[in-house]
Design a protein around this motif. Structure first.
Motif, PDB file in Angstrom:
ATOM      1  N   VAL A 238       5.916 -19.467   7.653  1.00  0.00           N
ATOM      2  CA  VAL A 238       5.549 -20.895   6.796  1.00  0.00           C
ATOM      3  C   VAL A 238       4.416 -21.908   7.302  1.00  0.00           C
ATOM      4  CG1 VAL A 238       6.767 -23.056   6.430  1.00  0.00           C
ATOM      5  CG2 VAL A 238       8.570 -20.625   5.611  1.00  0.00           C
ATOM      6  N   THR A 239       5.135 -21.853   8.845  1.00  0.00           N
ATOM      7  CA  THR A 239       3.614 -22.422   8.881  1.00  0.00           C
ATOM      8  C   THR A 239       2.092 -21.884   8.791  1.00  0.00           C
ATOM      9  OG1 THR A 239       3.957 -21.907  10.945  1.00  0.00           O
ATOM     10  CG2 THR A 239       4.930 -24.145  10.283  1.00  0.00           C
ATOM     11  N   GLY A 240       2.721 -20.499   8.891  1.00  0.00           N
ATOM     12  CA  GLY A 240       0.926 -19.946   8.218  1.00  0.00           C
ATOM     13  C   GLY A 240       1.075 -20.757   7.371  1.00  0.00           C
ATOM     14  N   LEU A 241       1.760 -19.765   6.569  1.00  0.00           N
ATOM     15  CA  LEU A 241       1.408 -19.892   4.279  1.00  0.00           C
ATOM     16  C   LEU A 241       0.654 -21.768   4.909  1.00  0.00           C
ATOM     17  CD1 LEU A 241       1.054 -18.976   2.238  1.00  0.00           C
ATOM     18  CD2 LEU A 241       3.527 -19.825   1.968  1.00  0.00           C
ATOM     19  N   LEU A 245      -3.313 -21.438   2.798  1.00  0.00           N
ATOM     20  CA  LEU A 245      -4.139 -22.209   1.497  1.00  0.00           C
ATOM     21  C   LEU A 245      -4.408 -23.200   2.126  1.00  0.00           C
ATOM     22  CD1 LEU A 245       0.350 -22.423   0.659  1.00  0.00           C
ATOM     23  CD2 LEU A 245      -1.889 -21.266  -0.795  1.00  0.00           C
ATOM     24  N   SER A 246      -4.043 -24.799   2.776  1.00  0.00           N
ATOM     25  CA  SER A 246      -5.046 -25.122   3.301  1.00  0.00           C
ATOM     26  C   SER A 246      -6.360 -25.171   3.686  1.00  0.00           C
ATOM     27  CB  SER A 246      -4.313 -26.706   4.682  1.00  0.00           C
ATOM     28  OG  SER A 246      -4.182 -26.115   5.647  1.00  0.00           O
ATOM     29  N   ARG A 247      -6.469 -23.954   4.306  1.00  0.00           N
ATOM     30  CA  ARG A 247      -8.307 -23.875   4.818  1.00  0.00           C
ATOM     31  C   ARG A 247      -8.614 -23.019   3.757  1.00  0.00           C
ATOM     32  NH1 ARG A 247      -8.049 -19.337   7.954  1.00  0.00           N
ATOM     33  NH2 ARG A 247      -6.280 -19.250   8.706  1.00  0.00           N
ATOM     34  N   TYR A 248      -8.106 -23.070   1.834  1.00  0.00           N
ATOM     35  CA  TYR A 248      -8.579 -22.673   0.952  1.00  0.00           C
ATOM     36  C   TYR A 248      -8.502 -20.988   0.778  1.00  0.00           C
ATOM     37  CZ  TYR A 248      -9.020 -27.247   0.026  1.00  0.00           C
ATOM     38  OH  TYR A 248      -8.634 -28.928  -0.543  1.00  0.00           O
ATOM     39  N   GLU A 249      -7.539 -20.446   2.033  1.00  0.00           N
ATOM     40  CA  GLU A 249      -7.510 -18.340   2.238  1.00  0.00           C
ATOM     41  C   GLU A 249      -6.953 -18.125   0.760  1.00  0.00           C
ATOM     42  OE1 GLU A 249      -6.179 -15.854   4.769  1.00  0.00           O
ATOM     43  OE2 GLU A 249      -6.997 -17.828   5.651  1.00  0.00           O
ATOM     44  N   ALA A 250      -8.124 -17.455   0.135  1.00  0.00           N
ATOM     45  CA  ALA A 250      -6.483 -16.551  -1.144  1.00  0.00           C
ATOM     46  C   ALA A 250      -6.058 -15.621  -0.320  1.00  0.00           C
ATOM     47  CB  ALA A 250      -7.691 -15.788  -1.627  1.00  0.00           C
ATOM     48  N   LEU A 251      -5.267 -15.937  -1.506  1.00  0.00           N
ATOM     49  CA  LEU A 251      -3.978 -14.881  -0.372  1.00  0.00           C
ATOM     50  C   LEU A 251      -3.776 -13.301  -1.015  1.00  0.00           C
ATOM     51  CD1 LEU A 251      -0.507 -17.504  -1.324  1.00  0.00           C
ATOM     52  CD2 LEU A 251      -1.863 -17.351   0.788  1.00  0.00           C
ATOM     53  N   ASP A 252      -4.107 -13.038  -1.649  1.00  0.00           N
ATOM     54  CA  ASP A 252      -4.737 -11.707  -2.228  1.00  0.00           C
ATOM     55  C   ASP A 252      -6.316 -11.202  -3.001  1.00  0.00           C
ATOM     56  OD1 ASP A 252      -4.758 -12.201  -5.052  1.00  0.00           O
ATOM     57  OD2 ASP A 252      -2.457 -12.087  -4.532  1.00  0.00           O
ATOM     58  N   ASP A 253      -6.898 -10.358  -3.496  1.00  0.00           N
ATOM     59  CA  ASP A 253      -7.822 -10.336  -3.674  1.00  0.00           C
ATOM     60  C   ASP A 253      -8.023  -9.737  -5.186  1.00  0.00           C
ATOM     61  OD1 ASP A 253      -9.598 -10.194  -1.434  1.00  0.00           O
ATOM     62  OD2 ASP A 253      -8.418  -7.704  -0.750  1.00  0.00           O
ATOM     63  N   GLY A 254      -6.886 -10.533  -5.620  1.00  0.00           N
ATOM     64  CA  GLY A 254      -6.878 -10.924  -7.325  1.00  0.00           C
ATOM     65  C   GLY A 254      -7.368 -11.850  -7.984  1.00  0.00           C
ATOM     66  N   VAL A 255      -7.297 -12.049  -9.570  1.00  0.00           N
ATOM     67  CA  VAL A 255      -8.146 -12.463  -9.820  1.00  0.00           C
ATOM     68  C   VAL A 255      -7.560 -13.410 -11.118  1.00  0.00           C
ATOM     69  CG1 VAL A 255     -10.342 -12.629 -11.464  1.00  0.00           C
ATOM     70  CG2 VAL A 255     -10.031 -10.969  -9.975  1.00  0.00           C
ATOM     71  N   ALA A 256      -7.540 -14.649 -11.669  1.00  0.00           N
ATOM     72  CA  ALA A 256      -6.796 -15.146 -12.070  1.00  0.00           C
ATOM     73  C   ALA A 256      -7.914 -15.803 -12.929  1.00  0.00           C
ATOM     74  CB  ALA A 256      -6.684 -17.435 -10.985  1.00  0.00           C
ATOM     75  N   VAL A 257      -7.902 -15.597 -14.860  1.00  0.00           N
ATOM     76  CA  VAL A 257      -8.892 -15.452 -15.538  1.00  0.00           C
ATOM     77  C   VAL A 257      -7.984 -16.406 -16.771  1.00  0.00           C
ATOM     78  CG1 VAL A 257      -9.714 -13.945 -17.433  1.00  0.00           C
ATOM     79  CG2 VAL A 257      -8.726 -13.058 -15.784  1.00  0.00           C
ATOM     80  N   VAL A 258      -8.739 -17.429 -16.520  1.00  0.00           N
ATOM     81  CA  VAL A 258      -8.767 -18.290 -16.908  1.00  0.00           C
ATOM     82  C   VAL A 258      -9.219 -18.437 -18.661  1.00  0.00           C
ATOM     83  CG1 VAL A 258      -7.717 -21.227 -17.235  1.00  0.00           C
ATOM     84  CG2 VAL A 258      -7.559 -20.276 -15.042  1.00  0.00           C
TER      85      VAL A 258
END
Length: 398
Positions: A238-241, A245-258
């Motif tokens: 949990v603290t790692g997540l 997130l607080s370093r704005y590090e992405a969790l995966d190499d995917g793409v959000a197409v908005v």
């Protein structure tokens, strides 16, 4: 749910579940509800309530406190780690039940107690590093401002390594019978943690980092946030997540197409981008129609994925409003480190892409291709330009 849950021999869970409120902060959907976590620490000399609950659930909390303490014993302190009304709303009710209750908080907290509830007298002002002995349980206070309000702090039971962290490390989702992670299948709460972080805490990454720095040498055996499970076995996860997130590090190499589309023309551009991303080997793609997707889902996707593609038409000499709303929300949260492509369509005046750039100016993003512009319905050249932009994004993600 049994509201008398023993977490340790002198720490009890006295929180409540809310499965009826539809929008958290009147903004964020709660399809799986939310918990308002409160705790009771019992020492040989005094007892302390750690955080309260939302006003309409005060009776449940009081019942749980009485059950734990038994006849003739009263709580001595109410420690407030965070003043947001979902945790402080029951203050007046608690004070009416136990008029001698002492409210403990830092200087900003006590000013807010007066401002929100007019409560004065019988308060204890605490500073960073101060301790409060209860008899066999010593509370130590650590001020963590702007996680995510200016008065936020955390409270540690020194003898046991139990950290009451306020909204930090929290998540959406009501608790289903169990409270502690080792007693449940808690995988479902991790996506809700990302959504919670993106919606509630996202702007304040640097302050979360400061709080994590303060905690790095603390031997935390149990993490007790104000929302979601109590974390023991998976506390480090949990603290790692939260760190990522607080370093704005992405969790995966995917793409959000908005995207936004009034008559389907810009939707074709978004589909062309998504299709080419898939052909280029991007496996985690979320295509999100901003007119039909709630803002929380868009924010969570943008925080989760390394790539972001935005497509929208010009509207009233500006940007199509649902997409403008989403980009403004991302800018408020200072989203950083994402690889981005943009595409805009227009009928007579090209204003969509310039408006996107202006809205995203507050973010630290990397544009990896020239924006695509389509006049009226996208022709083959415009759709091929979308695919070329998608190829550039896929290459940047690799």
């Amino acid at each position: 749910m049994d509201m008398n849950m023993e977490i340790t021999d002198n720490v009890h869970y006295i929180g409540v579940n809310d499965r009826t409120t539809q929008l958290f902060e009147a903004l964020w959907p709660l399809p799986a509800g939310v918990s308002y976590n409160s705790y009771l620490v019992t020492g040989s000399e005094a007892t302390a309530i750690i955080d309260g609950v939302e006003l309409t659930h005060a009776a449940q909390q009081i019942e749980a406190i009485k059950r734990v303490l038994g006849p003739g014993r009263k709580p001595d302190y109410l420690v407030i780690n965070h003043m947001e009304p979902d945790h402080s709303g029951a203050i007046e009710v608690l004070r009416r039940e136990w008029p001698e209750l002492i409210i403990a908080g830092n200087a900003q907290t006590l000013r807010m107690v007066k401002g929100f509830y007019g409560a004065e007298g019988r308060t204890l002002a605490v500073r960073d590093g101060d301790t409060l002995p209860l008899g066999g349980a010593t509370l130590r206070f650590a001020l963590t401002p702007m996680v995510h309000w200016p008065e936020t702090m955390m409270t540690l039971v020194e003898e046991q390594g139990v950290l009451f962290s306020g909204d930090a490390f929290g998540c959406f989702g009501a608790l289903n019978g169990a409270v502690v992670d080792r007693e449940m299948d808690c995988d479902r709460y991790f996506p809700e943690m990302v959504r919670y972080y993106a919606c509630i805490v996202g702007r304040y990454g640097r302050f979360v980092q400061r709080a994590l720095e303060r905690l790095k040498d603390v031997d935390i055996k149990m993490l007790c946030p104000t929302h979601g499970p109590v974390w023991t076995e998976r506390a480090a996860e949990v603290t790692g997540l939260y760190d990522r997130l607080s370093r704005y590090e992405a969790l995966d190499d995917g793409v959000a197409v908005v995207y936004g589309s009034m008559y389907g023309h810009t939707e074709r551009m978004a589909e062309a981008i998504a299709g080419e991303l898939a052909r280029q080997g991007v496996r985690n793609i979320e295509v999100l129609n901003a007119s039909h997707t709630t803002l929380d889902v868009i924010l969570a996707a943008a925080f989760r994925h390394k790539g972001l593609a935005v497509a929208a038409p010009t509207y009233s000499d500006g940007l199509f409003p649902p997409v403008a709303h989403a980009l403004e929300a991302l800018s408020v949260r200072c989203l950083a480190g994402r690889k981005v492509i943009l595409a805009g369509s227009h009928t007579w005046a090209h204003k969509a892409v310039p408006a996107m750039k202006e809205l995203l100016a507050g973010c630290d993003l990397v544009e990896v291709a020239e924006p695509v512009k389509a006049l009226q319905a996208p022709d083959d050249d415009a759709l091929e330009a979308c695919r070329e932009s998608a190829r550039a994004l896929a290459a940047a993600l690799r």
